[in-house]
Scaffold this motif. Structure first.
Motif, mmCIF file in Angstrom:
data_model
loop_
_atom_site.group_PDB
_atom_site.id
_atom_site.type_symbol
_atom_site.label_atom_id
_atom_site.label_comp_id
_atom_site.label_asym_id
_atom_site.label_seq_id
_atom_site.Cartn_x
_atom_site.Cartn_y
_atom_site.Cartn_z
ATOM 1 N N ALA A 14 1.688 20.709 9.380
ATOM 2 C CA ALA A 14 1.291 20.042 10.623
ATOM 3 C C ALA A 14 1.918 18.656 10.722
ATOM 4 O O ALA A 14 2.383 18.252 11.800
ATOM 5 N N LEU A 15 1.943 17.933 9.602
ATOM 6 C CA LEU A 15 2.537 16.596 9.606
ATOM 7 C C LEU A 15 4.031 16.653 9.880
ATOM 8 O O LEU A 15 4.576 15.788 10.573
ATOM 9 N N VAL A 16 4.693 17.671 9.347
ATOM 10 C CA VAL A 16 6.138 17.836 9.597
ATOM 11 C C VAL A 16 6.376 18.080 11.093
ATOM 12 O O VAL A 16 7.216 17.426 11.720
ATOM 13 N N CYS A 37 3.902 23.165 20.597
ATOM 14 C CA CYS A 37 4.050 24.497 19.996
ATOM 15 C C CYS A 37 4.654 24.400 18.598
ATOM 16 O O CYS A 37 4.321 25.199 17.714
ATOM 17 N N LEU A 38 5.554 23.425 18.411
ATOM 18 C CA LEU A 38 6.194 23.256 17.107
ATOM 19 C C LEU A 38 5.171 22.944 16.028
ATOM 20 O O LEU A 38 5.275 23.447 14.899
ATOM 21 N N ILE A 41 3.515 26.115 15.063
ATOM 22 C CA ILE A 41 4.415 26.976 14.281
ATOM 23 C C ILE A 41 4.552 26.476 12.853
ATOM 24 O O ILE A 41 4.446 27.252 11.894
ATOM 25 N N THR A 42 4.803 25.170 12.677
ATOM 26 C CA THR A 42 4.996 24.636 11.323
ATOM 27 C C THR A 42 3.706 24.721 10.507
ATOM 28 O O THR A 42 3.749 24.975 9.298
ATOM 29 N N THR A 43 2.570 24.532 11.187
ATOM 30 C CA THR A 43 1.290 24.642 10.475
ATOM 31 C C THR A 43 1.054 26.081 10.033
ATOM 32 O O THR A 43 0.735 26.344 8.866
ATOM 33 N N PHE A 204 -0.676 27.990 23.152
ATOM 34 C CA PHE A 204 0.443 28.625 22.451
ATOM 35 C C PHE A 204 0.506 28.147 20.999
ATOM 36 O O PHE A 204 0.770 28.934 20.079
ATOM 37 N N ALA A 205 0.287 26.844 20.805
ATOM 38 C CA ALA A 205 0.321 26.282 19.452
ATOM 39 C C ALA A 205 -0.779 26.893 18.585
ATOM 40 O O ALA A 205 -0.551 27.237 17.410
#
Length: 220
Positions: A14-16, A37-38, A41-43, A204-205
């Protein structure tokens, strides 16, 4: 142990995502709300990497959502605040307000405030101009003539060193007030940056955050 791994991995992911979103927004002074959304996705991807095949399902998916959504809201708020703070109109307004608070009339106002406060504490009645109060007085015409005359005389009787000392003290006070005003203006602008589209992107996220660790890639 698995739950802790999911939490740590999800937080890193999430931090990224939030860092990339904030960095991209700061480069272009734009909100790029779709990049929420990113973060999802990263989380979700980070939690997926930390989840054993047999453990994939609702639990890691919910952990990913639990981590992603608060950070989404926080990042959105900080980006909106950054955008508002970089608004040239706001910067010009605050700069003008600061400069206007350091001239001789403004400094005499500070002395007039002290005189008015002393009189009020002593119970001496003050005849303020119509519809004017101690709290609202900011210019020469806002004060009773006798208070202004006394304040002007007192200010002009001060040495250059004493005047400079009072100016420095007033600078600190004004800067603190302007910081609060900047936050207040920024908060009002932030409210205007939230729209129904944010709900769509956040949804979406959340779906991405949940679905990635919830099952095999073939099911996504």
């Amino acid at each position: 142990m698995g739950f802790l791994k999911w939490m740590i991995a999800g937080l890193v992911g999430a931090l990224v995502g939030a860092g990339i979103w904030y960095w991209t927004a700061s480069l272009n002074e734009a909100t790029y709300n779709w990049m929420a959304c990113l973060v999802g996705i990263t989380t979700g991807f980070a939690v997926r990497l930390a989840t054993e095949e047999a453990d994939r399902g609702i639990k890691p998916g919910l952990v990913a959502i639990f981590i992603a959504l608060p950070l989404l809201i926080y990042t959105k708020h900080e980006i909106a605040l950054m955008t508002a703070a970089n608004d040239p109109e706001i910067e010009n307004f605050l700069d003008a307000a600061f400069d206007g608070s350091m001239d001789e009339e403004s400094m005499i106002c500070t002395v007039a405030d002290e005189i008015a406060l002393e009189r009020m504490d002593a119970g001496i009645p003050i005849e303020w101009p119509e519809e004017m109060t101690y709290e609202d007085a900011s210019w020469e015409e806002d004060y009773p003539a006798d208070i202004w005359a006394e304040a002007k005389k007192k200010w002009q009787s001060l040495s250059d060193e004493e005047q400079a000392k009072r100016v420095r003290a007033n600078e600190k006070k004004v800067r603190a007030v302007l910081v609060d005003q900047e936050r207040e203006i920024g908060s009002r602008q932030i409210q205007g940056t939230f729209s129904p589209w944010d709900i769509v992107w956040f949804l979406f996220a959340a779906i991405a955050a949940f679905r990635l660790p919830a099952g095999p890639l073939s099911d996504i």
